[in-house]
Design a protein around this motif. Structure first.
Motif, PDB file in Angstrom:
ATOM      1  N   VAL A 216       0.850  -1.198   0.000  1.00  0.00           N
ATOM      2  CA  VAL A 216       0.000   0.000   0.000  1.00  0.00           C
ATOM      3  C   VAL A 216       0.884   1.246   0.000  1.00  0.00           C
ATOM      4  O   VAL A 216       1.657   1.465   0.936  1.00  0.00           O
ATOM      5  CB  VAL A 216      -0.931   0.015   1.230  1.00  0.00           C
ATOM      6  CG1 VAL A 216      -1.832   1.250   1.198  1.00  0.00           C
ATOM      7  CG2 VAL A 216      -1.770  -1.250   1.270  1.00  0.00           C
ATOM      8  N   ILE A 217       0.769   2.056  -1.045  1.00  0.00           N
ATOM      9  CA  ILE A 217       1.582   3.265  -1.172  1.00  0.00           C
ATOM     10  C   ILE A 217       0.728   4.492  -0.888  1.00  0.00           C
ATOM     11  O   ILE A 217      -0.193   4.808  -1.645  1.00  0.00           O
ATOM     12  CB  ILE A 217       2.207   3.365  -2.574  1.00  0.00           C
ATOM     13  CG1 ILE A 217       3.040   2.115  -2.886  1.00  0.00           C
ATOM     14  CG2 ILE A 217       3.079   4.615  -2.678  1.00  0.00           C
ATOM     15  CD1 ILE A 217       3.660   2.125  -4.265  1.00  0.00           C
ATOM     16  N   THR A 218       1.024   5.168   0.210  1.00  0.00           N
ATOM     17  CA  THR A 218       0.373   6.431   0.558  1.00  0.00           C
ATOM     18  C   THR A 218       1.475   7.442   0.888  1.00  0.00           C
ATOM     19  O   THR A 218       2.634   7.227   0.542  1.00  0.00           O
ATOM     20  CB  THR A 218      -0.581   6.249   1.754  1.00  0.00           C
ATOM     21  OG1 THR A 218       0.142   5.676   2.859  1.00  0.00           O
ATOM     22  CG2 THR A 218      -1.735   5.313   1.392  1.00  0.00           C
ATOM     23  N   SER A 219       1.119   8.521   1.568  1.00  0.00           N
ATOM     24  CA  SER A 219       2.115   9.544   1.909  1.00  0.00           C
ATOM     25  C   SER A 219       2.394   9.532   3.403  1.00  0.00           C
ATOM     26  O   SER A 219       1.687   8.891   4.184  1.00  0.00           O
ATOM     27  CB  SER A 219       1.615  10.930   1.475  1.00  0.00           C
ATOM     28  OG  SER A 219       0.515  11.321   2.269  1.00  0.00           O
ATOM     29  N   ASN A 220       3.423  10.252   3.792  1.00  0.00           N
ATOM     30  CA  ASN A 220       3.743  10.414   5.215  1.00  0.00           C
ATOM     31  C   ASN A 220       3.049  11.621   5.825  1.00  0.00           C
ATOM     32  O   ASN A 220       3.069  11.789   7.042  1.00  0.00           O
ATOM     33  CB  ASN A 220       5.253  10.552   5.404  1.00  0.00           C
ATOM     34  CG  ASN A 220       5.991   9.248   5.153  1.00  0.00           C
ATOM     35  OD1 ASN A 220       5.420   8.168   5.300  1.00  0.00           O
ATOM     36  ND2 ASN A 220       7.248   9.335   4.764  1.00  0.00           N
ATOM     37  N   ARG A 221       2.446  12.448   4.989  1.00  0.00           N
ATOM     38  CA  ARG A 221       1.785  13.663   5.467  1.00  0.00           C
ATOM     39  C   ARG A 221       0.376  13.752   4.901  1.00  0.00           C
ATOM     40  O   ARG A 221       0.075  13.149   3.864  1.00  0.00           O
ATOM     41  CB  ARG A 221       2.586  14.913   5.053  1.00  0.00           C
ATOM     42  CG  ARG A 221       3.920  15.037   5.744  1.00  0.00           C
ATOM     43  CD  ARG A 221       4.721  16.203   5.195  1.00  0.00           C
ATOM     44  NE  ARG A 221       5.125  15.951   3.829  1.00  0.00           N
ATOM     45  CZ  ARG A 221       6.207  15.264   3.490  1.00  0.00           C
ATOM     46  NH1 ARG A 221       6.981  14.760   4.416  1.00  0.00           N
ATOM     47  NH2 ARG A 221       6.511  15.072   2.216  1.00  0.00           N
ATOM     48  N   GLY A 222      -0.461  14.518   5.592  1.00  0.00           N
ATOM     49  CA  GLY A 222      -1.833  14.709   5.159  1.00  0.00           C
ATOM     50  C   GLY A 222      -1.991  15.995   4.361  1.00  0.00           C
ATOM     51  O   GLY A 222      -1.079  16.429   3.655  1.00  0.00           O
ATOM     52  N   LEU A 223      -3.161  16.603   4.480  1.00  0.00           N
ATOM     53  CA  LEU A 223      -3.479  17.846   3.773  1.00  0.00           C
ATOM     54  C   LEU A 223      -3.310  17.682   2.263  1.00  0.00           C
ATOM     55  O   LEU A 223      -2.776  18.566   1.580  1.00  0.00           O
ATOM     56  CB  LEU A 223      -2.619  19.009   4.280  1.00  0.00           C
ATOM     57  CG  LEU A 223      -2.766  19.365   5.770  1.00  0.00           C
ATOM     58  CD1 LEU A 223      -1.810  20.482   6.149  1.00  0.00           C
ATOM     59  CD2 LEU A 223      -4.189  19.743   6.102  1.00  0.00           C
ATOM     60  N   ALA A 224      -3.774  16.523   1.747  1.00  0.00           N
ATOM     61  CA  ALA A 224      -3.680  16.261   0.311  1.00  0.00           C
ATOM     62  C   ALA A 224      -5.028  15.835  -0.239  1.00  0.00           C
ATOM     63  O   ALA A 224      -5.098  15.016  -1.157  1.00  0.00           O
ATOM     64  CB  ALA A 224      -2.627  15.195   0.044  1.00  0.00           C
ATOM     65  N   GLY A 225      -6.092  16.385   0.303  1.00  0.00           N
ATOM     66  CA  GLY A 225      -7.427  16.036  -0.172  1.00  0.00           C
ATOM     67  C   GLY A 225      -7.735  14.572   0.092  1.00  0.00           C
ATOM     68  O   GLY A 225      -7.467  14.038   1.161  1.00  0.00           O
ATOM     69  N   GLY A 226      -8.273  13.893  -0.925  1.00  0.00           N
ATOM     70  CA  GLY A 226      -8.635  12.487  -0.767  1.00  0.00           C
ATOM     71  C   GLY A 226      -7.557  11.531  -1.228  1.00  0.00           C
ATOM     72  O   GLY A 226      -7.837  10.336  -1.420  1.00  0.00           O
ATOM     73  N   TYR A 227      -6.326  12.016  -1.386  1.00  0.00           N
ATOM     74  CA  TYR A 227      -5.244  11.183  -1.923  1.00  0.00           C
ATOM     75  C   TYR A 227      -5.050   9.910  -1.095  1.00  0.00           C
ATOM     76  O   TYR A 227      -5.053   8.803  -1.636  1.00  0.00           O
ATOM     77  CB  TYR A 227      -3.949  11.988  -1.975  1.00  0.00           C
ATOM     78  CG  TYR A 227      -2.724  11.157  -2.247  1.00  0.00           C
ATOM     79  CD1 TYR A 227      -2.447  10.694  -3.530  1.00  0.00           C
ATOM     80  CD2 TYR A 227      -1.850  10.803  -1.225  1.00  0.00           C
ATOM     81  CE1 TYR A 227      -1.326   9.915  -3.779  1.00  0.00           C
ATOM     82  CE2 TYR A 227      -0.734  10.028  -1.464  1.00  0.00           C
ATOM     83  CZ  TYR A 227      -0.482   9.585  -2.742  1.00  0.00           C
ATOM     84  OH  TYR A 227       0.616   8.806  -2.982  1.00  0.00           O
ATOM     85  N   ASN A 228      -4.860  10.043   0.208  1.00  0.00           N
ATOM     86  CA  ASN A 228      -4.610   8.875   1.058  1.00  0.00           C
ATOM     87  C   ASN A 228      -5.857   8.029   1.258  1.00  0.00           C
ATOM     88  O   ASN A 228      -5.802   6.792   1.186  1.00  0.00           O
ATOM     89  CB  ASN A 228      -4.056   9.320   2.416  1.00  0.00           C
ATOM     90  CG  ASN A 228      -2.667   9.923   2.305  1.00  0.00           C
ATOM     91  OD1 ASN A 228      -1.763   9.325   1.732  1.00  0.00           O
ATOM     92  ND2 ASN A 228      -2.491  11.115   2.843  1.00  0.00           N
ATOM     93  N   SER A 229      -6.975   8.673   1.508  1.00  0.00           N
ATOM     94  CA  SER A 229      -8.209   7.929   1.788  1.00  0.00           C
ATOM     95  C   SER A 229      -8.669   7.099   0.597  1.00  0.00           C
ATOM     96  O   SER A 229      -9.225   6.006   0.771  1.00  0.00           O
ATOM     97  CB  SER A 229      -9.324   8.889   2.219  1.00  0.00           C
ATOM     98  OG  SER A 229      -9.616   9.819   1.192  1.00  0.00           O
ATOM     99  N   ASN A 230      -8.429   7.577  -0.614  1.00  0.00           N
ATOM    100  CA  ASN A 230      -8.845   6.823  -1.799  1.00  0.00           C
ATOM    101  C   ASN A 230      -8.077   5.513  -1.934  1.00  0.00           C
ATOM    102  O   ASN A 230      -8.638   4.491  -2.328  1.00  0.00           O
ATOM    103  CB  ASN A 230      -8.658   7.672  -3.058  1.00  0.00           C
ATOM    104  CG  ASN A 230      -9.661   8.802  -3.156  1.00  0.00           C
ATOM    105  OD1 ASN A 230     -10.752   8.728  -2.581  1.00  0.00           O
ATOM    106  ND2 ASN A 230      -9.318   9.853  -3.868  1.00  0.00           N
ATOM    107  N   VAL A 231      -6.785   5.537  -1.602  1.00  0.00           N
ATOM    108  CA  VAL A 231      -5.992   4.301  -1.654  1.00  0.00           C
ATOM    109  C   VAL A 231      -6.425   3.351  -0.548  1.00  0.00           C
ATOM    110  O   VAL A 231      -6.542   2.136  -0.761  1.00  0.00           O
ATOM    111  CB  VAL A 231      -4.487   4.626  -1.531  1.00  0.00           C
ATOM    112  CG1 VAL A 231      -3.661   3.340  -1.486  1.00  0.00           C
ATOM    113  CG2 VAL A 231      -4.029   5.495  -2.692  1.00  0.00           C
ATOM    114  N   ILE A 232      -6.681   3.893   0.626  1.00  0.00           N
ATOM    115  CA  ILE A 232      -7.109   3.053   1.746  1.00  0.00           C
ATOM    116  C   ILE A 232      -8.443   2.379   1.444  1.00  0.00           C
ATOM    117  O   ILE A 232      -8.662   1.210   1.790  1.00  0.00           O
ATOM    118  CB  ILE A 232      -7.196   3.909   3.032  1.00  0.00           C
ATOM    119  CG1 ILE A 232      -5.791   4.383   3.436  1.00  0.00           C
ATOM    120  CG2 ILE A 232      -7.840   3.128   4.175  1.00  0.00           C
ATOM    121  CD1 ILE A 232      -5.780   5.443   4.497  1.00  0.00           C
ATOM    122  N   LYS A 233      -9.328   3.100   0.767  1.00  0.00           N
ATOM    123  CA  LYS A 233     -10.624   2.520   0.396  1.00  0.00           C
ATOM    124  C   LYS A 233     -10.475   1.346  -0.568  1.00  0.00           C
ATOM    125  O   LYS A 233     -11.301   0.438  -0.568  1.00  0.00           O
ATOM    126  CB  LYS A 233     -11.521   3.598  -0.218  1.00  0.00           C
ATOM    127  CG  LYS A 233     -12.056   4.608   0.782  1.00  0.00           C
ATOM    128  CD  LYS A 233     -12.862   5.701   0.078  1.00  0.00           C
ATOM    129  CE  LYS A 233     -13.327   6.750   1.061  1.00  0.00           C
ATOM    130  NZ  LYS A 233     -14.063   7.860   0.379  1.00  0.00           N
TER     131      LYS A 233
END
Length: 291
Positions: free
Chosen positions: A80-97
């Motif tokens: 699973v590739i996400t980021s180390n930081r937030g404040l990127a809209g739905g970038y992380n949540s979309n991968v988690i979904k």
């Protein structure tokens, strides 16, 4: 209506936040330019790598190879590739979904996390087999090789039976596509299967792939390089997508802050006008009472 002091305090707070979002937007824009160039340079190579390996395997016949058949454990590994930081809209949540609500939602999963946001969100319900969060800051090919080696060892030992890759594909600055890709066992692409069927129906003889050295040794070399390339390509695209998503999010936040400041300025002027009117009314009433 809120007092003038409260409105002024809130307006100052929003202006401070707006300065932060503007700065983050500028930083993301600069990072995006370099990440975009890397993604655009590498995309063709990794796509051709994927197509070429699928094409080769479609011509191999029925090979009995450890990378071409699923294990018996039933466990599935997901990188699973996400980021180390937030404040990127739905970038992380979309991968988690993709993992929690997609086709793998009810499976027995082992997570190989690249990025703290994905790790933190998934560790509540899934086993985090390994954490490679630091590599997403500056992806290099050697990091992808290390991750590939770890997951292949687990696959060879029978700890997992399938391997998937969840990341965000980069199309352009504003379009980022959450993608779930199956890495192992290697499957022939649908297009290759369609072409093979068309050749068979047309009566064309399809030459099988000849390997030098033998097929076992060749696939042992080819498939790890193939998987390493896909992991590295996914990390490159993920970094570009992250910076693009953060730039958009910060741009929207800055615009929203501007709208709120304008609204609060209007409220402040109304409150100030009301206060002045009230003072004038009191002065006139006092003067009339004296006279």
């Amino acid at each position: 209506m809120a007092s003038m002091r409260d409105i002024k305090r809130r307006k100052g707070s929003i202006q401070s936040t707006q300065q932060i979002t503007k700065a983050m937007k500028l930083v993301s824009t600069v990072k995006l330019q370099r990440a975009k160039q890397n993604a655009e340079k590498s995309q063709s190579y990794f796509r051709y790598m994927f197509d070429t390996v699928n094409s080769i395997l479609s011509k191999t016949g029925n090979l009995d190879h450890k990378y071409l058949k699923a294990g018996e454990t039933g466990k599935k590994a997901v990188i699973v590739i996400t980021s180390n930081r937030g404040l990127a809209g739905g970038y992380n949540s979309n991968v988690i979904k993709l993992v929690t609500r997609g086709e793998l939602a009810n499976e027995d999963l082992m997570i190989y996390a690249i990025g703290k946001k994905g790790r933190d969100a998934l560790q509540r319900n899934y086993e985090i087999k390994a954490d490679y969060s630091d590599v997403i800051e500056e992806p290099v090919y050697a990091d992808a090789m290390k991750i590939c080696k770890d997951v292949l060892e687990a696959f060879a030992k029978g700890e997992i039976s399938e391997i998937y890759l969840a990341y965000t594909g980069f199309k352009n600055t504003v379009v980022h596509v959450p993608t779930l890709l199956k890495l192992l066992p290697v499957e022939i692409a649908e297009q290759e299967a369609v072409e093979a069927k068309a050749e068979e129906s047309a009566g064309d003889e399809k030459a099988l792939m000849n390997f030098e050295p033998d097929d076992e040794e060749a696939l042992n070399m080819l498939i790890p390089k193939y998987i390493t390339s896909l992991i590295y390509g996914a990390m490159i695209e993920a970094v570009a997508s992250e910076n693009g998503a953060r730039m958009q999010a910060m741009d929207s936040a800055t615009s929203n802050a501007e709208e709120m400041i304008d609204h609060l300025t209007l409220l402040y002027n109304r409150a100030r006008q009301g206060s002045i009117t009230q003072e004038l009314t009191e002065i006139i009433a006092g003067a009339n009472a004296i006279s």
